[in-house]
Design an enzyme around this catalytic site. Structure first.
Site, short mmCIF file in Angstrom:
data_model
loop_
_atom_site.label_atom_id
_atom_site.label_comp_id
_atom_site.label_asym_id
_atom_site.label_seq_id
_atom_site.Cartn_x
_atom_site.Cartn_y
_atom_site.Cartn_z
N HIS A 37 82.03 -3.48 41.56
CA HIS A 37 82.54 -2.26 42.20
C HIS A 37 83.22 -1.36 41.17
O HIS A 37 83.03 -0.14 41.18
CB HIS A 37 83.55 -2.61 43.30
CG HIS A 37 82.95 -3.32 44.48
ND1 HIS A 37 83.16 -4.65 44.72
CD2 HIS A 37 82.15 -2.88 45.48
CE1 HIS A 37 82.52 -5.00 45.83
NE2 HIS A 37 81.90 -3.95 46.31
N ASP A 152 71.80 -3.64 45.52
CA ASP A 152 71.27 -3.33 46.86
C ASP A 152 70.30 -2.16 46.73
O ASP A 152 70.56 -1.05 47.21
CB ASP A 152 72.42 -2.99 47.81
CG ASP A 152 73.36 -4.17 48.01
OD1 ASP A 152 72.91 -5.19 48.56
OD2 ASP A 152 74.53 -4.07 47.61
N ARG A 189 79.87 -11.86 48.28
CA ARG A 189 79.51 -13.15 48.88
C ARG A 189 79.65 -14.30 47.89
O ARG A 189 79.79 -15.46 48.29
CB ARG A 189 78.08 -13.11 49.42
CG ARG A 189 77.89 -12.12 50.56
CD ARG A 189 76.42 -11.98 50.93
NE ARG A 189 76.18 -10.85 51.82
CZ ARG A 189 76.18 -10.93 53.15
NH1 ARG A 189 76.41 -12.08 53.73
NH2 ARG A 189 75.95 -9.86 53.87
#
Length: 282
Positions: A37, A152, A189
């Site tokens: 991030h 993603d 995750r």
């Protein structure tokens, strides 16, 4: 760093910044922040006057209620990470009613078929949830540039498609996958895995590197067989899917065409934790 805990506070903040003519960079997250991030905010910092984060676990993009319940949440930790980074000027942490004033449900989107490939096949409605929350966040934050990780990749493609179709005045920037030293793509995750299993999971990226070596050298069917054999030998890992797709349409291919660009996509369950990764094939 300012912490904005509702829509009104955000709107007042944005209005002040716009009056000063500041260019805004934005990267929305679902929290459980990590260095991946922060790489988004590094990219944003280099191109904008002001960098905004958001933390919101979006209920409409989870098909499995248990997955939503298990999603890691530690807002105080996330705020601390952002503060220490020095990369972010403000973080928006809305409540559900700030995003969904009446009921937490998605709009339906037409992403020109992108939503029906890969993740869309096993997670119906997932990308409607993604489109709904991202569009609403864009409407509230009003960024000039927005940053999303290539881990993603399908989500990135869908957001680009939505912005194009809605003609939103926002530039969408893809940021390279941020990897641990062993090559594992960083993911929220991953925190659910033991340190030993995170180390074992490096085989996912190692396999993608091998796929890139085999690209255009052997057939796709043979590449698939080799990938399956690799994961058949991994204890506690199940290969959910592996495929090679056109980078633009995301449609799976069984044959390499010279004038097209391709990317390999993989999803592996490791001790019940779903890990995704991809690599551009060159």
């Amino acid at each position: 760093m300012e912490v904005l805990k509702n829509k009104k506070t955000l709107q007042d903040f944005i209005e002040r910044q716009r009056e000063m003519g500041k260019k805004i960079g934005f990267a929305p997250t679902m929290g459980a922040l990590h260095d991946g991030h922060l790489s988004l905010y590094e990219a944003a910092r280099a191109e904008n006057d002001l960098v905004i984060s958001s933390i919101f676990v979006n209920p409409t993009q989870f098909n499995n209620p248990e997955d939503l319940k298990k999603y890691p949440r530690d807002t105080n930790r996330d705020i601390s990470i952002l503060q220490k980074s020095g990369l972010v000027d403000a973080v928006y942490i809305p409540e559900v009613h700030d995003i969904y004033p009446e009921k937490a449900e998605s709009f339906h989107y037409d992403f020109d078929g992108l939503e029906n490939e890969m993740e869309g096949k096993s997670r119906p409605g997932h990308f409607d949830g993604v489109g709904t929350v991202v569009e609403e966040l864009f409407n509230q934050v009003k960024p000039d540039n927005a940053y999303f990780g290539e881990k993603d990749y399908q989500q990135l493609a869908i957001i680009k498609k939505m912005v194009d179709k809605k003609q939103l005045p926002i530039k969408i920037k893809g940021v390279d996958i941020y990897r641990a030293k062993n090559g594992l793509a960083l993911s929220s995750r991953n925190q659910r895995l033991t340190e030993e299993r995170r180390e074992d999971s490096k085989v996912i990226y190692e396999t993608l590197v091998k796929v890139n070596e085999w690209f255009r050298v052997i057939s796709i069917s043979e590449i698939k067989n080799r990938v399956k054999d690799i994961f058949d030998d991994q204890k506690g890992m199940q290969l959910e899917y592996f495929l090679i797709a056109d980078e633009n349409t995301l449609k799976e291919t069984d044959f390499f065409y010279k004038d097209k660009s391709y990317r390999a996509f993989i999803v592996v369950m490791v001790d019940g934790v779903r890990l995704i990764d991809n690599i551009h094939l060159d």
